[in-house]
Write an enzyme that holds these catalytic residues in place. Structure first.
Site, short mmCIF file in Angstrom:
data_model
loop_
_atom_site.label_atom_id
_atom_site.label_comp_id
_atom_site.label_asym_id
_atom_site.label_seq_id
_atom_site.Cartn_x
_atom_site.Cartn_y
_atom_site.Cartn_z
N SER A 176 0.85 -1.19 0.00
CA SER A 176 0.00 0.00 0.00
C SER A 176 0.88 1.24 0.00
CB SER A 176 -0.89 0.02 1.25
OG SER A 176 -1.59 1.24 1.37
N TYR A 189 -1.53 0.04 10.21
CA TYR A 189 -1.68 -0.60 8.91
C TYR A 189 -0.49 -0.24 8.02
CZ TYR A 189 -3.61 -1.40 4.21
OH TYR A 189 -3.82 -1.80 2.92
#
Length: 283
Positions: A176, A189
């Site tokens: 990501s 995250y």
């Protein structure tokens, strides 16, 4: 576990001809839309019940790849993935497993070993879990969940896959942009994805002797179910859309096409790379 097959052919998409790449098109993609160099390969795609994972499975299947599609709980959605793969003429096996638990990895490969004698050629580590918790709000349970799903499961699954992997194969980790930039809401995250980027580079070096290429794709904001909580908030959606220089959200197919390229020998000189599939974030 589900196993199904079909012999339908996908429609040919002539998009590359319009880009002046007709010769490349003829050499790499046949009239059925298949990337020729992938035909007959076997791929394991985790988190394939929807969104990016489903589209990766479909794009690989279009090129003649047999798909092993992992899902955790959404069986109806997984069946929709199977239908989409069958519709483009490939075979698919569905495997239900909770990768947040160590035994889930063992269970997945126990099912795979029953169905396949041939080794894997492609691994796409797509399964993951998100969080928007800040440093003030996060607790140890949330931290453990994120690391267990996003990092530990990927490492253990890759470890097991490599004992069943063809030399010269390809591994693609879906990370990501959160792992490459500051994200105060959702920092844990991002930490997991940053660790996965590091894992990608280290693994690429370790597996170079087997000619197994390892790369990562780091999507920016992508139009999947993960954005459902934001859709009613126009300003939030405008902010997400505006992050990309190209002025739109990414789509699952944007990511899937890049993954298919990285899985194929056409990207044979790429390994240990983190590709930012973000439409130009941070430009």
């Amino acid at each position: 576990m589900r196993f199904a097959s079909s012999h339908l052919k996908p429609p040919f998409c002539p998009a590359l001809e319009g880009l002046g790449l007709a010769d490349w098109d003829k050499n790499v993609i046949d009239q059925g839309g298949k990337v020729k160099s992938l035909d007959g390969k076997i791929a394991l795609v985790t988190g394939a019940s929807g969104g990016i994972g489903r589209q990766i499975a479909v794009r690989l299947a279009e090129s003649g790849v047999t798909i092993i599609a992992h899902f955790r709980s959404r069986e109806e959605c997984a069946e929709e993935t199977a239908s989409a793969v069958r519709a483009v003429g490939s075979e698919i096996m569905l495997v239900k497993s909770d990768l947040s638990q160590s035994e889930g990895v063992r269970d997945l490969f126990a099912e795979v070993d029953k169905a396949f004698a041939a080794p894997l050629d492609i691994l796409v580590n797509n399964a993951g879990a998100g969080s928007l918790a800040t440093i003030a709000a996060i607790d140890d349970i949330e931290i453990e969940r994120l690391f267990r799903v996003n990092l530990k499961a990927t490492v253990l699954l890759t470890q097991q896959a490599l004992t069943r992997f063809n030399d010269g194969g390809a591994i693609v980790n879906i990370t990501s942009m959160s792992g490459l930039m500051a994200q105060p809401a959702g920092f844990a995250y991002g930490m997991c994805k940053a660790a996965l980027n590091s894992f990608t580079v280290s693994l690429a070096a370790e597996l170079s002797s087997r000619k197994i290429r390892v790369n990562a794709v780091a999507p920016g904001p992508t139009d999947t179910d993960l954005l459902n909580d934001y859709r009613a908030n126009e300003s939030a959606m405008d902010l997400l859309t505006g992050m990309a220089a190209l002025g739109r959200l990414g789509t699952p197919d944007d990511i899937a096409r890049i993954v298919r390229f990285l899985a194929s020998p056409e990207s044979g000189w790429l390994t240990g790379q983190i590709l930012q599939a973000s439409g130009g974030m941070r430009l």
